[in-house]
Design a protein around this motif. Structure first.
Motif, PDB file in Angstrom:
ATOM      1  N   THR A 167     -13.694  -0.635  -3.723  1.00 45.29           N
ATOM      2  CA  THR A 167     -13.030  -1.939  -3.720  1.00 45.29           C
ATOM      3  C   THR A 167     -13.338  -2.679  -5.006  1.00 45.29           C
ATOM      4  O   THR A 167     -14.510  -2.792  -5.409  1.00 45.29           O
ATOM      5  N   GLY A 195      -5.317  10.103   0.977  1.00 46.78           N
ATOM      6  CA  GLY A 195      -5.775   8.977   0.179  1.00 46.78           C
ATOM      7  C   GLY A 195      -4.767   7.850   0.198  1.00 46.78           C
ATOM      8  O   GLY A 195      -3.598   8.031   0.565  1.00 46.78           O
ATOM      9  N   SER A 196      -5.227   6.664  -0.207  1.00 42.83           N
ATOM     10  CA  SER A 196      -4.331   5.508  -0.233  1.00 42.83           C
ATOM     11  C   SER A 196      -4.783   4.521  -1.291  1.00 42.83           C
ATOM     12  O   SER A 196      -5.948   4.524  -1.714  1.00 42.83           O
ATOM     13  N   TYR A 197      -3.851   3.684  -1.699  1.00 41.50           N
ATOM     14  CA  TYR A 197      -4.125   2.565  -2.582  1.00 41.50           C
ATOM     15  C   TYR A 197      -3.505   1.329  -1.972  1.00 41.50           C
ATOM     16  O   TYR A 197      -2.344   1.342  -1.549  1.00 41.50           O
ATOM     17  N   ARG A 238      -3.184  -3.021  -2.435  1.00 43.01           N
ATOM     18  CA  ARG A 238      -3.403  -4.196  -3.278  1.00 43.01           C
ATOM     19  C   ARG A 238      -2.982  -5.446  -2.520  1.00 43.01           C
ATOM     20  O   ARG A 238      -1.887  -5.495  -1.955  1.00 43.01           O
ATOM     21  N   ASP A 290      -8.130  -4.761  -4.884  1.00 40.04           N
ATOM     22  CA  ASP A 290      -7.618  -3.402  -5.001  1.00 40.04           C
ATOM     23  C   ASP A 290      -8.560  -2.470  -4.246  1.00 40.04           C
ATOM     24  O   ASP A 290      -9.771  -2.449  -4.527  1.00 40.04           O
ATOM     25  N   SER A 337       0.839  -1.197   0.000  1.00 43.87           N
ATOM     26  CA  SER A 337       0.000   0.000   0.000  1.00 43.87           C
ATOM     27  C   SER A 337       0.871   1.242   0.000  1.00 43.87           C
ATOM     28  O   SER A 337       2.016   1.223   0.457  1.00 43.87           O
ATOM     29  N   TYR A 383      -9.158   1.544  -2.866  1.00 41.42           N
ATOM     30  CA  TYR A 383      -8.812   2.958  -2.920  1.00 41.42           C
ATOM     31  C   TYR A 383      -9.598   3.665  -1.814  1.00 41.42           C
ATOM     32  O   TYR A 383     -10.826   3.506  -1.721  1.00 41.42           O
ATOM     33  N   GLN A 384      -8.920   4.464  -0.997  1.00 39.25           N
ATOM     34  CA  GLN A 384      -9.579   5.145   0.109  1.00 39.25           C
ATOM     35  C   GLN A 384      -9.239   6.639   0.095  1.00 39.25           C
ATOM     36  O   GLN A 384      -8.120   7.030  -0.265  1.00 39.25           O
ATOM     37  N   SER A 430     -14.436   4.707   0.216  1.00 32.21           N
ATOM     38  CA  SER A 430     -13.535   3.703  -0.345  1.00 32.21           C
ATOM     39  C   SER A 430     -14.196   3.010  -1.520  1.00 32.21           C
ATOM     40  O   SER A 430     -15.429   2.873  -1.567  1.00 32.21           O
TER      41      SER A 430
END
Length: 778
Positions: free
Chosen positions: A366, A289-291, A293, A341, A275, A343-344, A364
C-alpha cells in the motif's frame, strides 16, 4: 430426505437497513467448508463453501395467494468466510453479522462505519461524510481491525476518526463483522472485533467465466448527492479470469433539521475508486493479482486554528495566552485530499501434501497519502508505505479416538509500515512498525460432517442475486423429536450436536520513533476457547472464554502535538505496557422451526492496563472553546453488555423483528471524577415490520437511542432520539435483471446527535431524506 431451511439460518446473517427476507429450499444439500487459507478473505479457496445443489425455491400458497405469486428460481452457492473453519455462523459462541452485496446495493452510505451502523452491537464514530469507523460493542480503532479480503487495510484511519478507511464498500460481495476465536488470526489489535470487506477484486475459482457485471446508481436528497458503481467480469480461455470495477461518489453538505443552520458547513464528499484484477485458475488452485486506486476529497466539518498548548508551569492544563485578543481570519475551509494505491497478490494450492488440505499465501503493498489542505495549501501530509503478508495451511480432518473429528488451521502474518505526519498537524513522528504473528485454531466435533471440509463442486459460482431472496417464507421443516434424541435430530439436519473450538496466537511488535531514536518492543499472547451444544433440536447454548493481549499503537506511544481536526492536543506515553483482557461470553439461541427465533448474548471483559485517551483539560471560552488536552493513559477497566434479537413470522410474507444492544466500559482510576470511558455509545432498542407482496418488499424499521448519561470527564449528556426509516424494494422476476428501491431515512425528521463522535455537538445526523436507486445485473 426432503426438508426446508430458513436461508438466514444457513447464512447466519442479518442485513443493514433491510431485515431478512426468508424462503424455503427444497431438496437442499448444505455443505459447510473452510476458507482455510484465507480465513475471512472471501476468496472461496475451494475449501470454504456452502454448497447448495441447484435447489429449487418453493412457493407455496398462503392466505389465499396462488403459487404464481412468487417466482421459482435457483439458489446459487453462498460462501461465508467469517471463521477459518467455517462453522455455521448461527452456531458460534459469538454471532457473526454478514451484510451481503444485495443489501449494500440498496443503502446510501458511502463510509464503512455508517454502512454498518444498523447492525446489532455495531455503531459508528461518524466524522462527517468522508470518514466514519465502525464501533463494535463500544470499541473502535485501534481495537477494531478493518480488513480487505483478510489483509489489514493500511491507511491512517487507525490513528484518527477524521481519516477515511480507504476501502470502497459499494460493490463488495459482503461485509463481515467478526468476533470470537477467529479474531485471534488478527492479533490483540482485534480485541474489539474484525470488519472484513470481501470483494472479488482478484477473481477466484468461483467467479463466472462468461461476461457478466452490474451497474448501480443511487441518489440521496439530504446531501443532493449520488453514488455510482459499475463492474465487468469475464474470462479468457479455460484458465484466465479478469475483473474491472469503478465507483464514483459526489455529495454536497449534509442538510440537518431544527438546527442553527440548514446544513453542516464543509461536510461535502467526493470519491473515485477503480480496480483491475487478473487470475490464472487450475483444478488445484489459482494465482491472481490486482491493482486498486482510491482518490477522495472531503471537507472537515469542524476545524479551528487553536493557539493553545500545554501550560509550561502546569503540564495538565492548557494555555491559550493572547488568543482571545483578536478574531482569527479564516480563508478557504480545510479539506482532505487522499490517494491510496494498493497492489495485491494471492496464491493458493489445494491438497499440496498428505495431511494438508489447503495452503495459500497473499501479500499486499500500500502506498497511501493524504494531504490536509488548510488555507489553500497542504498544511499536513500523512503517508503510509506498508507491506502485509499472510500464509495459512489447513490440515486434513482426522479422528481423535472417541472424542470426535478435528479440523484446524495454522498460519503466520507479517506487517511492515513506515508512517509519517509532516506539517502543521505533525503530532505523530515518523514511525516504523514491524509485526509478526503466529496463530492456530482447532475445531472438534462429534461427527465427520461437522469438521469435514468438502471439496465437492469447489469452483461453483457464488453469486448471490436479488431474486434469490425474494420468495415466500416457510420456517418449518424441523424433524419430529418424538422418538429420536436431540443429537440424532440435529445430525440429520446437517448440524453438529456440539463443537469445541480453541486457538492461540503469539504477537511480536517493534515500533521505532525514527525522529527521536526511540525503539519499543512488545509481545502479546492470546488464547481462546469456545463451545456450543444443542440442548434440544431448537435450542443451542454456547460459551466463549478468552485471554487477549493488545500491543500499544504508535499514536498511543509517540504522539505529541495539536490535532486540529479532532480539536485536541494529543500526548502519547512511550512507557505504556501491553493491555490484557480476560473475557467470557454466553449465547442462547432458540428457533421453534415454525414462526419464532431469537438470540441472546451477554459478555463481560476484565482488562488490566486498558489504554484510553483521557481528557486533562478543556478550553471553555474564546475561539478555541472546546479544545482538549488528551493524554494516553492506562487503567484497569470492565467492559460488559449484551444483545438480543428476535423475529416472529406471522405468515410466509409478513414478519416482525426486534432487537436491543448495550455496551459499557467502566474505568478503575482514583484520579477520575467519572468512571466511564470516553464517547460511549448509548443503549438502543428497535425493530421492524417486513412484508412481501408480488415482487416487492416493504420494510418499516426504527430504533430508539437512549440518552447517554454515562459520560467521561469533561463530557456532557447527549439527548435521546428516535430514528425511523421506510423502504420499498422491487425485485425483477429474472435473476439477471434489476433491483430498484425507494427509501425514506429519518422519517420523523428528528435532530439527533451521535455521542460516540468527536464532533458530537457540531455534526448532527442528516435530516429526513428521500433516497432512490437501481441496480442492473447482466
Amino acid at each position: 430426505m426432503s426438508k426446508s431451511f430458513n436461508i438466514n439460518e444457513l447464512r447466519g446473517i442479518h442485513y443493514t437497513s433491510t431485515p431478512p427476507s426468508n424462503f424455503s429450499i427444497k431438496h437442499t444439500t448444505v455443505i459447510f467448508s473452510v476458507t482455510a487459507a484465507l480465513s475471512m478473505a472471501g476468496l472461496p479457496v475451494m475449501a470454504a463453501e456452502i454448497q447448495s445443489t441447484n435447489s429449487e425455491l418453493t412457493t407455496s400458497a398462503d392466505n389465499g395467494l396462488s403459487d404464481m405469486t412468487m417466482p421459482s428460481t435457483t439458489l446459487d452457492t453462498i460462501v461465508v468466510t467469517s471463521n477459518p473453519l467455517l462453522p455455521q455462523a448461527n452456531e458460534m459462541a459469538t454471532a457473526t453479522s454478514i451484510v451481503t452485496g444485495e443489501a449494500l446495493d440498496s443503502q446510501v452510505n458511502s463510509t464503512l462505519g455508517d454502512a454498518l451502523a444498523n447492525e446489532i452491537g455495531v455503531s459508528t464514530d461518524s466524522f462527517g461524510q468522508g470518514a466514519s469507523r465502525p464501533i463494535i460493542r463500544g470499541q473502535s480503532a485501534p481495537r477494531v481491525q478493518v480488513m480487505q479480503n483478510g489483509l489489514t487495510v493500511q491507511d491512517a484511519s487507525q490513528i484518527s476518526p477524521d481519516h477515511q478507511i480507504s476501502v470502497p464498500i459499494l460493490g463488495a460481495r459482503q461485509i463481515e463483522v467478526i468476533k470470537g476465536t477467529s479474531a485471534l488470526m488478527y492479533g490483540g489489535g482485534a480485541i474489539g472485533g474484525v470488519v472484513n470487506i470481501v470483494d472479488n477484486t482478484i477473481p477466484n475459482p468461483s467467479s463466472q467465466k462468461n461476461l457478466n457485471g452490474k451497474v448501480s446508481l443511487i441518489g440521496q436528497q439530504a446531501t443532493d448527492g449520488y453514488l455510482g458503481y459499475a463492474e465487468l467480469n469475464g474470462g479468457i480461455g479455460d484458465n484466465w479470469l479478469w475483473s474491472g470495477r469503478y465507483q464514483k461518489t459526489d455529495k454536497g453538505n449534509i442538510q440537518v433539521p431544527h438546527w442553527d443552520t440548514d446544513e453542516i458547513s464543509n461536510s461535502w464528499y467526493t470519491q473515485d475508486n477503480g480496480s483491475i484484477g487478473l487470475s490464472y485458475v487450475t483444478d488445484l488452485g489459482y494465482i491472481g493479482g490486482s491493482y486498486q486506486r482510491q482518490s477522495s476529497e472531503y471537507g472537515l466539518p469542524f476545524h479551528v486554528h487553536s493557539e493553545c498548548s500545554p501550560d509550561s508551569n502546569n503540564p495538565n492544563s492548557l494555555s491559550c495566552a493572547g488568543e482571545h485578543d483578536h478574531d482569527h481570519a479564516h480563508g478557504e475551509a480545510p479539506y482532505v485530499d487522499l490517494t491510496s494505491d494498493v497492489y495485491q497478490l494471492y496464491a493458493e494450492r489445494q491438497i499440496p501434501m498428505i495431511g494438508v488440505d489447503n495452503i495459500n499465501a497473499k501479500i499486499s503493498y500500500t502506498d497511501y497519502r493524504h494531504d490536509e489542505i488548510d488555507e489553500g495549501v497542504a498544511g499536513t501530509t500523512f503517508k503510509n508505505s506498508a507491506i502485509s503478508a499472510r500464509t495459512q495451511a489447513t490440515h486434513a480432518t482426522y479422528k481423535t479416538g472417541n472424542l470426535g473429528f478435528m479440523k484446524g488451521v495454522v498460519g503466520l502474518d507479517y506487517t511492515n509500515s513506515e508512517f509519517s505526519a509532516v506539517g502543521l498537524e505533525g503530532y505523530l513522528p515518523k514511525t516504523d512498525r514491524t509485526q509478526v504473528g503466529l496463530f492456530f485454531i482447532e475445531r472438534l466435533t462429534p461427527n465427520y460432517l461437522g469438521a469435514k471440509i468438502e471439496n465437492v463442486d469447489k469452483f461453483a459460482d457464488n453469486t448471490f442475486s436479488s431474486s434469490d431472496e425474494h420468495a415466500g417464507h416457510n420456517h418449518g421443516g424441523r424433524a419430529d423429536s418424538t422418538d429420536e434424541s436431540t443429537n440424532a435430530i440435529v445430525s440429520k439436519q446437517g448440524r453438529s450436536p456440539w463443537y469445541i473450538e480453541f486457538g492461540g496466537r503469539q504477537d511480536f511488535q517493534n515500533l521505532t520513533d525514527t525522529e527521536n531514536n526511540i525503539d519499543k518492543a512488545h509481545t502479546g499472547t492470546s488464547v481462546s476457547l469456545e463451545g456450543g451444544k444443542y440442548l434440544t433440536p431448537n435450542t443451542q447454548l454456547s460459551a466463549r472464554i478468552s485471554h487477549s493481549e493488545r500491543l500499544p499503537s504508535s499514536q498511543e506511544l509517540f504522539s505529541n502535538g495539536a490535532h486540529l481536526a479532532t480539536n485536541t492536543w494529543e500526548r502519547g506515553n512511550d512507557q505504556l505496557k501491553e493491555e490484557s483482557t480476560n473475557g467470557v461470553e454466553l449465547t442462547l439461541r432458540f428457533d421453534n422451526g415454525d414462526s419464532f427465533e431469537t438470540s441472546i448474548s451477554a459478555f463481560y471483559n476484565d482488562s488490566k492496563d486498558y489504554i484510553y485517551a483521557k481528557t486533562q483539560d478543556v478550553v471553555t471560552e474564546g475561539e478555541s472553546a472546546g479544545f482538549r488536552l488528551v493524554d494516553y493513559v492506562q487503567s484497569d477497566a470492565k467492559h460488559y453488555g449484551g444483545e438480543i434479537q428476535s423475529r416472529y413470522y406471522l405468515n410466509n410474507r409478513i414478519s416482525i423483528g426486534s432487537f436491543a444492544d448495550i455496551a459499557l466500559i467502566t474505568l478503575d482510576s482514583n484520579d477520575l471524577t467519572s468512571k466511564y470511558a470516553p464517547r460511549l455509545v448509548a443503549p438502543r432498542i428497535g425493530g421492524d415490520i417486513t412484508t412481501q407482496f408480488g415482487q416487492f418488499d416493504l420494510v418499516l424499521s426504527g430504533y430508539h437511542r437512549f440518552e447517554q448519561d454515562h459520560i467521561a470527564d469533561f463530557e456532557t449528556n447527549t439527548p435521546s432520539y428516535n430514528m425511523v426509516d421506510a423502504k420499498l424494494v422491487y425485485h425483477s422476476p429474472s435473476a439477471d435483471d434489476y433491483t430498484a428501491f425507494l427509501q425514506v431515512n429519518n422519517l420523523l425528521n428528528e435532530l439527533a446527535y451521535n455521542h460516540a463522535s468527536y464532533l458530537v455537538e457540531h455534526v448532527p445526523m442528516p435530516e429526513r431524506s428521500l433516497n432512490a436507486g437501481v441496480t442492473y445485473r447482466f
